[in-house]
Design a protein around this motif. Structure first.
Motif, PDB file in Angstrom:
ATOM      1  N   UNK A  74       1.000  -0.966   0.116  1.00 25.04           N
ATOM      2  CA  UNK A  74       0.346   0.022   0.068  1.00 25.04           C
ATOM      3  C   UNK A  74       1.136   1.291  -0.452  1.00 25.04           C
ATOM      4  N   UNK A  75       2.293   1.123   0.867  1.00 24.88           N
ATOM      5  CA  UNK A  75       2.336   2.772   1.094  1.00 24.88           C
ATOM      6  C   UNK A  75       3.387   2.606  -0.600  1.00 24.88           C
ATOM      7  N   UNK A  76       4.157   1.560  -1.077  1.00 26.36           N
ATOM      8  CA  UNK A  76       4.545   1.779  -2.183  1.00 26.36           C
ATOM      9  C   UNK A  76       3.665   2.015  -3.560  1.00 26.36           C
ATOM     10  N   UNK A  77       2.618   2.564  -3.460  1.00 25.20           N
ATOM     11  CA  UNK A  77       1.510   2.241  -4.371  1.00 25.20           C
ATOM     12  C   UNK A  77       1.494   3.466  -4.310  1.00 25.20           C
ATOM     13  N   UNK A  78       0.901   4.014  -2.563  1.00 23.40           N
ATOM     14  CA  UNK A  78       0.436   4.680  -2.278  1.00 23.40           C
ATOM     15  C   UNK A  78       1.434   6.091  -3.301  1.00 23.40           C
ATOM     16  N   UNK A  79       2.909   5.772  -2.661  1.00 22.08           N
ATOM     17  CA  UNK A  79       3.827   7.059  -3.045  1.00 22.08           C
ATOM     18  C   UNK A  79       4.237   6.694  -4.494  1.00 22.08           C
ATOM     19  N   UNK A  80       4.293   5.760  -5.184  1.00 26.72           N
ATOM     20  CA  UNK A  80       4.058   5.589  -6.629  1.00 26.72           C
ATOM     21  C   UNK A  80       3.075   6.271  -7.159  1.00 26.72           C
ATOM     22  N   UNK A  81       2.054   6.421  -7.268  1.00 31.85           N
ATOM     23  CA  UNK A  81       1.027   7.087  -7.596  1.00 31.85           C
ATOM     24  C   UNK A  81       1.160   8.258  -7.202  1.00 31.85           C
ATOM     25  N   UNK A  82       1.375   9.182  -6.242  1.00 32.66           N
ATOM     26  CA  UNK A  82       1.654  10.241  -5.967  1.00 32.66           C
ATOM     27  C   UNK A  82       2.701  11.381  -6.405  1.00 32.66           C
ATOM     28  N   UNK A  83       3.996  10.272  -7.025  1.00 33.89           N
ATOM     29  CA  UNK A  83       5.459  10.960  -7.375  1.00 33.89           C
ATOM     30  C   UNK A  83       4.110  11.024  -8.586  1.00 33.89           C
ATOM     31  N   UNK A  84       3.375  10.251  -9.446  1.00 36.00           N
ATOM     32  CA  UNK A  84       2.850   9.964 -10.722  1.00 36.00           C
ATOM     33  C   UNK A  84       2.024  11.557 -11.129  1.00 36.00           C
ATOM     34  N   UNK A  85       1.495  11.746 -10.430  1.00 32.44           N
ATOM     35  CA  UNK A  85       0.171  12.457 -10.114  1.00 32.44           C
ATOM     36  C   UNK A  85       0.642  13.331 -10.064  1.00 32.44           C
ATOM     37  N   UNK A 132      -8.972   1.503  -1.018  1.00 33.29           N
ATOM     38  CA  UNK A 132      -9.511   2.245  -0.154  1.00 33.29           C
ATOM     39  C   UNK A 132      -7.955   3.136   0.752  1.00 33.29           C
ATOM     40  N   UNK A 133      -6.778   2.008   1.439  1.00 37.89           N
ATOM     41  CA  UNK A 133      -5.719   2.347   1.686  1.00 37.89           C
ATOM     42  C   UNK A 133      -5.243   3.225   0.694  1.00 37.89           C
ATOM     43  N   UNK A 134      -4.860   2.960  -0.630  1.00 38.36           N
ATOM     44  CA  UNK A 134      -3.760   3.683  -1.607  1.00 38.36           C
ATOM     45  C   UNK A 134      -4.211   4.979  -2.195  1.00 38.36           C
ATOM     46  N   UNK A 135      -5.765   4.827  -2.301  1.00 34.70           N
ATOM     47  CA  UNK A 135      -6.032   6.204  -2.307  1.00 34.70           C
ATOM     48  C   UNK A 135      -5.808   7.472  -1.614  1.00 34.70           C
ATOM     49  N   UNK A 136      -6.311   7.221  -0.230  1.00 34.13           N
ATOM     50  CA  UNK A 136      -5.876   7.975   1.374  1.00 34.13           C
ATOM     51  C   UNK A 136      -4.060   8.271   1.496  1.00 34.13           C
TER      52      UNK A 136
END
Lengths: 269, 251
Positions: A74-85, A132-136
Motif C-alpha cells: 500500500x505504501x509503495x503503490x500510494x507513494x508511486x501514484x503520488x509521484x506520478x500525479x 481504500x488505503x492507496x487513494x488516501x
C-alpha cells in the motif's frame, strides 16, 4: 568532492553514527528501567528488552511478515501514484501562472484538512483494503511533492533556461531539460517527506479501519487482547524501523544523484 | 551577415530602451559593442538572439528576418556558472545543443571533443563544470557555442566575471577562434580597452534611449597581441576616443 559535501553538514559520518547510537541506547535504558521498576503494570508497559526481543521474534512469523508486505505494498503503490500525479501537476502549476492562480483556491481549501480525518469518509465510500488505503496515501503524500516541485521551479536559474532557448530548444524541452532537472533535488526532498507521511497513513488507516490485513491491523488486533501491549509495541518498533530504513535509503539516493546540487550549495565552484 | 534597421524597443509601454538603431555586421567581421550601463545592450542582444520581438524595426540574419530563435546563431553569456548545467559533465554540456539538432551520439561526442580541444580543455571532458575554475567554465561555454557551429556568435560581456590574466587569455582565444573559423562575431562589453583590442569595428552606444552614438573602424593590424597591440599609438588613440564617446565627451 564527496567528502566535501558530507563534511559541510557538520559532524563526520562516524561521529554522527556514534551520537545516534548513544541516543538510542539512552532511550532504550530509560524505557527498560521504567518497565522493570513496575511503576505501571508490566503488561501495560513491558521493558524495552522484551519488546525488542518480540520484534526480532516476529521475523520468523509468516503471518506477521505477510501483514508487513501488505502495508509495504500500500505504501509503495500510494507513494508511486503520488509521484506520478504530483510532479506533473507541480510542473503545470509552477510553469503556467494562469492555472496556478485558478487552482490556488482549491489547494488552499484542501491542504489544511488532516488526511487522517478523511479515513472514516474513505471507509464509507471505498470500503476497506488496498482500494481504500492507496487513494488516501496518494492524497496525503501528494502535497509535499506538489509543493516542493513548485518551489523547486521557482528556484530555476533564468540564465540556464535562456541559454537553452538560444540553442533552439522549445519551451517544453526547456521545462523538461532544465527546469525539471534543476528542481529534482527539491522534488526528491518532497518525496522523502511524502514517504514518511505515506507510512503514517498506511499504518494509521489500517489501525482505524480495524479489519483486513496489514501491520496496522496486527497492532490493532494486539491492542484488543490481554497482554497485547508487548505486540503493539513490537509492531510499532517495526513501523519505526521501516520508516528509518526508507528514509536512509532515500537520503543516500539523493546524495548520489544530486552530487552537483550539494557541491554548489557548499560553495565549491 | 546581420542587418538591423530602425530597431526600437520598449517594455510594456514604458520609455523606450532602444530607439532607431541601424547596424550592419558583415560576414566574418568581429564587431564589439561598448556603452555606458543602461544603454540597452542586453535588450539589443535579446532582439538579435530572437528571445524578444522588438516593438519597432527588424533584425535580418543572413537574409532572413528574425522571428524566434535563429538556428545559425549561438550565444555566450556572462554568467558561465549559471549558463552551464551543473548536472551534466563538461562533455555533455557541450554536446547538448547538438542533440536538439538531432545529431547522433557519436557525432555529438566527436564534435564536443573537437570543440573542447580548440579551447584547450580536451582533458576536462569528464569533469563537471563546478569542478573547474571560472575561466575554464567560460571556455566550456565558448566550446559549447563552437560545437554548435553557428555562422553568427553573440557574446554578452563574456569576460566580465573573470580575473585580468584569464580575461586576456580568453580575449586571445576569441581572436584565434574568429581567425580559424571565420565566423561573424558580435561581442558586447563594458570594457573600453577590450572593445578596441578585439574589434574590427567598435560600435559605441549612448543611453536614454539606447542608440548608436558612433562607429569606429579599428585600423590596427589583424594579428594582435596583448603587449604589442596595447602599446601601439593607434590603440592608445582609439581607446581615448572610445572612452570619450562612452562618457559622452565630444572629441
Amino acid at each position: 568532492m564527496t567528502h566535501q559535501s558530507t563534511s559541510s553538514r557538520g559532524l563526520s559520518r562516524p561521529g554522527k553514527w556514534a551520537r545516534g547510537a548513544v541516543g538510542v541506547a539512552v532511550l532504550f535504558l530509560a524505557s527498560e528501567a521504567l518497565g522493570r521498576a513496575e511503576i505501571v503494570d508490566r503488561s501495560y508497559l513491558p521493558p524495552a528488552s522484551t519488546v525488542v526481543a518480540r520484534a526480532f521474534e516476529l521475523f520468523g512469523d509468516a503471518e506477521f511478515l505477510h501483514n508487513v508486505r501488505v502495508t509495504l505494498t500500500a505504501w509503495g503503490l500510494g507513494l508511486g501514484f503520488a509521484i506520478v500525479i504530483a510532479v506533473p501537476l507541480g510542473l503545470l502549476f509552477g510553469s503556467v501562472p494562469a492555472i496556478n492562480t485558478g487552482a490556488r483556491a482549491i489547494v488552499e481549501f484542501l491542504r489544511p484538512i488532516p488526511s487522517v480525518a478523511l479515513i472514516p469518509l474513505a471507509g464509507l465510500v471505498l470500503g476497506s483494503g488496498l482500494g481504500m488505503e492507496v487513494p488516501l496515501i496518494v492524497y496525503a503524500a501528494s502535497w509535499p511533492i506538489l509543493f516542493n516541485t513548485m518551489y523547486g521551479l521557482d528556484d530555476v536559474d533564468p540564465t540556464a533556461k535562456e541559454t537553452l532557448r538560444t540553442f533552439g530548444f522549445s519551451r517544453t524541452q526547456v521545462l523538461l531539460r532544465v527546469s525539471l532537472r534543476s528542481a529534482a533535488p527539491f522534488i526528491a526532498t518532497g518525496v522523502r517527506l511524502a514517504a514518511s507521511i505515506a507510512l503514517i497513513l498506511a499504518v494509521g488507516t489500517e489501525i482505524l479501519s480495524g479489519f483486513g490485513e496489514g501491520l496496522g491491523i496486527f497492532i490493532a488486533n494486539a491492542s484488543n487482547v490481554p497482554d497485547g501491549t508487548r505486540d503493539v509495541l513490537a509492531g510499532t518498533v517495526w513501523a519505526g524501523c521501516l520508516g528509518l530504513i526508507s528514509d536512509t535509503l532515500l537520503v543516500q539516493a539523493e546524495n548520489r544523484l544530486f552530487r552537483w546540487h550539494f557541491a554548489l550549495r557548499s560553495g565549491a565552484s | 551577415m546581420l542587418e538591423i534597421s530602425g530597431l526600437g524597443h520598449s517594455y510594456g509601454g514604458a520609455a523606450p530602451v532602444l530607439k532607431g538603431m541601424d547596424l550592419k555586421v558583415a560576414e566574418g567581421e568581429l564587431v564589439t559593442i561598448v556603452g555606458p550601463s543602461g544603454c540597452g545592450k542586453s535588450t539589443l542582444l535579446r532582439c538579435i538572439a530572437g528571445l524578444i520581438a522588438p516593438s519597432e524595426g527588424k533584425v535580418v540574419l543572413n537574409g532572413t528576418a528574425i522571428d524566434g530563435v535563429p538556428d545559425e546563431l549561438a550565444v555566450v553569456f556572462q554568467d558561465y556558472s549559471r549558463s552551464l548545467l551543473p548536472w551534466l559533465t563538461v562533455r555533455d554540456n557541450v554536446a547538448l545543443p547538438l542533440r536538439r539538432r538531432g545529431a547522433n551520439r557519436s557525432e555529438r561526442r566527436e564534435q564536443a571533443a573537437e570543440a573542447l580541444k580548440s579551447v584547450g580543455l580536451a582533458d576536462a571532458a569528464s569533469k563537471y563544470p563546478w569542478e573547474l575554475s571560472g575561466g575554464m567554465q567560460q571556455r566550456v561555454s565558448i566550446a559549447r557555442a563552437l560545437a554548435y557551429r553557428p555562422s553568427f556568435l553573440l557574446m554578452d560581456e563574456p569576460f566580465g566575471s573573470v580575473d585580468a590574466q584569464t580575461r586576456e587569455d580568453l580575449e586571445d582565444l576569441v581572436l584565434q577562434v574568429h581567425r580559424a573559423q571565420g565566423m561573424t562575431i558580435l561581442l558586447v562589453t563594458h570594457d573600453i580597452d577590450e572593445s578596441v583590442y578585439l574589434g574590427d569595428r567598435v560600435v559605441v552606444l549612448a543611453r536614454n534611449p539606447g542608440r548608436i552614438r558612433e562607429q569606429l573602424q579599428v585600423t590596427l593590424p589583424a594579428t594582435r597581441d596583448q603587449i604589442g597591440t596595447r602599446a601601439d599609438p593607434e590603440f592608445v588613440r582609439l581607446r581615448a576616443e572610445v572612452g570619450g564617446l562612452v562618457r559622452g565627451v565630444a572629441h
